[in-house]
Design a protein around this motif. Structure first.
Motif, short mmCIF file in Angstrom:
data_model
loop_
_atom_site.label_atom_id
_atom_site.label_comp_id
_atom_site.label_asym_id
_atom_site.label_seq_id
_atom_site.Cartn_x
_atom_site.Cartn_y
_atom_site.Cartn_z
N ILE A 140 0.83 -1.20 0.00
CA ILE A 140 0.00 0.00 0.00
C ILE A 140 0.86 1.25 0.00
O ILE A 140 0.63 2.19 -0.77
CB ILE A 140 -0.95 0.00 1.22
CG1 ILE A 140 -2.02 -1.08 1.06
CG2 ILE A 140 -1.60 1.37 1.41
CD1 ILE A 140 -2.92 -1.24 2.28
N SER A 141 1.88 1.29 0.86
CA SER A 141 2.65 2.53 1.05
C SER A 141 3.75 2.70 0.02
O SER A 141 3.91 3.78 -0.56
CB SER A 141 3.24 2.57 2.46
OG SER A 141 4.00 1.39 2.72
N VAL A 142 4.54 1.66 -0.22
CA VAL A 142 5.69 1.78 -1.13
C VAL A 142 5.33 1.39 -2.56
O VAL A 142 5.82 1.98 -3.51
CB VAL A 142 6.87 0.92 -0.63
CG1 VAL A 142 8.05 1.00 -1.59
CG2 VAL A 142 7.30 1.37 0.75
N LEU A 191 -2.89 -11.40 -2.05
CA LEU A 191 -2.47 -10.43 -1.04
C LEU A 191 -2.26 -9.06 -1.67
O LEU A 191 -2.73 -8.03 -1.15
CB LEU A 191 -1.18 -10.91 -0.36
CG LEU A 191 -0.76 -10.19 0.91
CD1 LEU A 191 -1.75 -10.49 2.03
CD2 LEU A 191 0.64 -10.64 1.32
N LEU A 192 -1.57 -9.04 -2.80
CA LEU A 192 -1.33 -7.77 -3.47
C LEU A 192 -2.62 -7.18 -4.03
O LEU A 192 -2.82 -5.95 -4.02
CB LEU A 192 -0.30 -7.96 -4.59
CG LEU A 192 1.10 -8.41 -4.13
CD1 LEU A 192 2.00 -8.66 -5.32
CD2 LEU A 192 1.72 -7.40 -3.18
N GLY A 193 -3.51 -8.05 -4.51
CA GLY A 193 -4.78 -7.55 -5.03
C GLY A 193 -5.63 -6.90 -3.95
O GLY A 193 -6.18 -5.80 -4.15
N PHE A 194 -5.74 -7.54 -2.80
CA PHE A 194 -6.50 -6.95 -1.70
C PHE A 194 -5.81 -5.70 -1.16
O PHE A 194 -6.47 -4.78 -0.66
CB PHE A 194 -6.71 -7.97 -0.59
CG PHE A 194 -7.83 -8.93 -0.86
CD1 PHE A 194 -9.15 -8.50 -0.85
CD2 PHE A 194 -7.57 -10.26 -1.16
CE1 PHE A 194 -10.18 -9.39 -1.12
CE2 PHE A 194 -8.60 -11.15 -1.44
CZ PHE A 194 -9.92 -10.71 -1.42
N SER A 195 -4.47 -5.66 -1.25
CA SER A 195 -3.75 -4.45 -0.84
C SER A 195 -4.13 -3.27 -1.74
O SER A 195 -4.33 -2.14 -1.27
CB SER A 195 -2.24 -4.68 -0.90
OG SER A 195 -1.86 -5.72 -0.04
N GLY A 196 -4.22 -3.54 -3.05
CA GLY A 196 -4.64 -2.49 -3.97
C GLY A 196 -6.05 -2.02 -3.68
O GLY A 196 -6.34 -0.81 -3.73
N LEU A 242 -9.81 2.11 -1.20
CA LEU A 242 -10.83 2.46 -0.21
C LEU A 242 -10.34 3.49 0.80
O LEU A 242 -11.14 4.23 1.38
CB LEU A 242 -11.30 1.19 0.52
CG LEU A 242 -12.01 0.15 -0.35
CD1 LEU A 242 -12.33 -1.10 0.47
CD2 LEU A 242 -13.29 0.73 -0.96
N THR A 243 -9.04 3.52 1.03
CA THR A 243 -8.49 4.43 2.05
C THR A 243 -7.68 5.56 1.44
O THR A 243 -6.95 6.24 2.15
CB THR A 243 -7.60 3.64 3.03
OG1 THR A 243 -6.51 3.04 2.31
CG2 THR A 243 -8.39 2.55 3.75
N ILE A 248 -5.11 8.21 3.60
CA ILE A 248 -3.64 8.18 3.57
C ILE A 248 -3.07 9.19 2.59
O ILE A 248 -1.89 9.14 2.26
CB ILE A 248 -3.12 6.76 3.24
CG1 ILE A 248 -3.56 6.35 1.84
CG2 ILE A 248 -3.57 5.76 4.27
CD1 ILE A 248 -2.96 5.01 1.40
N LYS A 249 -3.89 10.11 2.14
CA LYS A 249 -3.39 11.19 1.29
C LYS A 249 -2.30 11.95 2.04
O LYS A 249 -2.47 12.28 3.22
CB LYS A 249 -4.52 12.14 0.91
CG LYS A 249 -4.09 13.24 -0.04
CD LYS A 249 -5.28 14.12 -0.41
CE LYS A 249 -4.85 15.24 -1.36
NZ LYS A 249 -5.99 16.11 -1.75
N PRO A 250 -1.15 12.22 1.41
CA PRO A 250 -0.03 12.84 2.14
C PRO A 250 -0.35 14.24 2.63
O PRO A 250 -0.97 15.04 1.92
CB PRO A 250 1.10 12.87 1.10
CG PRO A 250 0.42 12.76 -0.22
CD PRO A 250 -0.81 11.94 0.00
N HIS A 251 0.05 14.52 3.86
CA HIS A 251 -0.11 15.84 4.47
C HIS A 251 1.26 16.29 4.97
O HIS A 251 2.06 15.49 5.46
CB HIS A 251 -1.12 15.79 5.62
CG HIS A 251 -2.48 15.33 5.21
ND1 HIS A 251 -3.38 16.14 4.55
CD2 HIS A 251 -3.10 14.12 5.35
CE1 HIS A 251 -4.49 15.47 4.32
NE2 HIS A 251 -4.35 14.24 4.78
N ASP A 252 1.50 17.58 4.87
CA ASP A 252 2.83 18.13 5.17
C ASP A 252 2.99 18.36 6.67
O ASP A 252 2.87 19.47 7.17
CB ASP A 252 3.04 19.44 4.40
CG ASP A 252 4.50 19.90 4.50
OD1 ASP A 252 5.34 19.10 4.92
OD2 ASP A 252 4.77 21.07 4.15
#
Length: 597
Positions: free
Chosen positions: A395-397, A471-476, A481-482, A486-490
């Motif tokens: 999800i993150s990387v 696993l990768l599919g559900f991660s996507g 959904l999120t 998890i949109k980046p904030h400064d």
């Protein structure tokens, strides 16, 4: 040193000594500079690939025999990947003109090789501290206010870790009379074992001793960070595998690291800070595998360390290229770079799919080994924790970072883009191809694994491939959904570093408050007593100056002036007056001689 083993550290120490002596005109020649920087890693590769197992390089020091070259399967696999990443890092950074980068990097790499081939704890400690010094200067090579502060914090952390290690090895010597670096019994650990373990865990970034890593690595120089993501934590993984396999505390701590790292990576904004948290997470897999202590999990930990050095180095090269090109690594300021930096995007995605455990990439053949080993050892909760961490990793990387950096809803990046040196592309390309090659041909890595097993691990079973794909599919799906959450904030997330900084502030106030009070009292005493005494002393010296010094000086001046006037009157320029004066003077002298004679 035995002729049959040229210690890799010697080549890097020689490079660190030579660089300051190269004439400026020759140093500014990129071809010469790059070639010189690659000599040491090429020598290291040749040495590691040709040496036979054995003990080499016994040196007498402080009435102790230090063994600089313990060569076996465990040290060779780490030495091999260290030499490879040193070569790739040298190519990636050959455009750097600052001599300090080459000196600091060479000392750092030399320290890593020294620890891996050390045959005793005293040798480990000496090279351990060399690593700490070299890596601190790599952070400072960024030459920013933030990097200076982060470098000092980093050095304090590692100084404390080094003191734990030193205390442990000294207590061990007192108890056993030896600095031998052997495996500690997990069922009968002594105080010195726990102190040594604590020192190793600082460098392994075991939570909560990890705060130095996400603080310092994002602030290191672009080329220096490639070295840093490879050596410090992986050297710690090596010494843990050598000395503390089977320690239950490591199995639990490693799984916590794996989950903790991805949770913070998912909410981070700075790309290099995201990757730093993922070092904590990925090293957690290795620490957990070592703690479980079976042959498969130990091989999995070593394999994952090898694969991690390659794909994490590539990840830092990719984000470093972005930082070099646009001047920032903050995701909220990026987006639309896919068409501006296409090859950076391609090689970054190779590394992202590798760390996510995608089939055909090297992370798949190493991560699945550790998780499968945990499951076969009936450590279900540990295996489940590592699977959860794998979801957060993708999800993150694998999705969040490249999406907001290369696309992010922007058609094209509108800011200024600085062209990348060609050598940066070459370094990324070599690293990316190795990640793919190991994923397609696992035996490239498996043949070097240190633990003997009844049957070689086979990653290409249909169940493992399907499990990874699901696993990768559900991660996507989870990212979709999120994505708004998890949109980046400064803003900066400090996690445990908040407590460490609080301790630092409290300590400073505890020290500064009494000092300031003493200073206030002294200032008041000086104002009421000392200042008056100085005024009186000044008055006394003034009187002495007037009555003493001035009287003597002025009296002498008056006397000289009076004698001058008398002399002027005596000098009449009349010869008769001079003859008369001479006659009277002569008679006077004659009378005195006659009277007293």
């Amino acid at each position: 040193m035995e002729t049959s083993f040229v210690h890799p550290s010697m080549a890097f120490l020689a490079l660190a000594a030579i660089v300051p002596l190269v004439p400026k005109g020759l140093w500014l020649n990129k071809a010469f500079r790059g070639t010189l920087g690659l000599v040491a890693p090429l020598m290291a590769i040749a040495s590691v690939m040709s040496v036979e197992p054995g003990m080499y390089g016994a040196v007498e020091y402080l009435d102790q025999t230090l063994t600089l070259g313990r060569v076996d399967k465990l040290s060779l696999v780490f030495g091999q990947v260290f030499a490879i990443i040193a070569f790739i890092g040298g190519i990636y950074g050959m455009h750097v003109e600052d001599r300090g980068h080459y000196v600091a990097g060479s000392l750092y790499v030399a320290g890593g090789f020294g620890c891996v081939f050390a045959g005793d704890l005293l040798t480990v400690f000496l090279f351990w501290e060399l690593m700490s010094i070299g890596s601190t200067f790599l952070i400072w090579q960024a030459r920013t206010k933030e990097s200076v502060r982060a470098g000092f914090r980093y050095f304090v952390y590692h100084t404390v870790g080094g003191l734990f290690l030193l205390a442990g090895l000294l207590l061990k010597y007192k108890a056993t009379g030896s600095f031998a670096f052997t495996a500690a019994d997990p069922t009968a650990g002594h105080l010195y074992d726990w102190l040594i373990l604590a020192g190793f865990c600082v460098n392994a970034a075991v939570v909560p001793l990890h705060a130095w890593l996400p603080d310092a690595y994002p602030r290191a120089s672009i080329a220096g960070a490639v070295y840093m993501c490879a050596f410090t934590t992986k050297t710690a993984v090596y010494v843990l595998a050598r000395g503390f396999a089977g320690w239950e505390v490591l199995a639990i701590a490693g799984t916590c690291m794996a989950v903790f790292g991805v949770l913070y990576a998912c909410i981070e904004n700075n790309a290099r800070r995201i990757l730093s948290y993922h070092i904590v997470s990925q090293v957690g897999y290795m620490v957990a595998g070592i703690g479980i202590g079976t042959a498969m999990t130990l091989n999995g930990a070593v394999a994952h360390a090898y694969a991690h050095i390659l794909y994490k180095g590539l990840l830092f090269m990719g984000t470093g290229a972005i930082l070099y090109a646009v001047g920032t690594a903050k995701l909220d300021k990026l987006g639309g770079l896919a068409y501006k930096l296409p090859w950076v995007m391609v090689w970054y995605m190779v590394a992202a799919l590798s760390i996510s455990g995608m089939p055909l990439f090297n992370g798949f053949i190493s991560k699945t080994m550790t998780i499968t080993g945990a499951a076969e050892a009936h450590r279900v909760f540990l295996a489940l924790g590592m699977e959860i961490a794998a979801v957060g990793t993708f999800i993150s990387v694998g999705i969040k970072l490249p999406y907001f950096a290369f696309w992010g809803g922007k058609k094209e990046y509108t800011g200024e883009i600085k062209p990348l040196p060609f050598n940066m592309y070459v370094g990324m390309g070599i690293c990316g191809l190795l990640c793919i090659a190991q994923g397609v041909y696992p035996d490239m890595l498996y043949r070097y694994l240190p633990m003997a097993v009844e049957h070689q691990f086979e990653p290409w079973h249909i169940d493992k491939v399907i499990n990874s794909g699901l696993l990768l599919g559900f991660s996507g799906l989870a990212f979709y959904l999120t994505r708004s959450v998890i949109k980046p904030h400064d803003y900066l997330n400090l996690d445990f570093d908040w407590f460490y900084r609080l301790i630092g502030r409290v300590t400073m106030r505890a020290v500064c408050w009494p000092v300031s009070k003493i200073d206030d009292v002294w200032t008041e005493v000086y104002r009421t007593v000392g200042l008056k005494a100085l005024v009186k002393a000044g008055s006394g010296t003034s009187v002495f100056d007037k009555k003493g010094i001035d009287t003597v000086v002025d009296g002498s001046a008056y006397s000289v002036r009076y004698l001058g006037k008398v002399g002027a009157k005596v000098q009449t320029a009349n010869l008769q007056d001079y003859l008369a004066f001479a006659t009277v003077l002569g008679l006077g002298i004659f009378a005195l001689v006659w009277y007293f004679g």
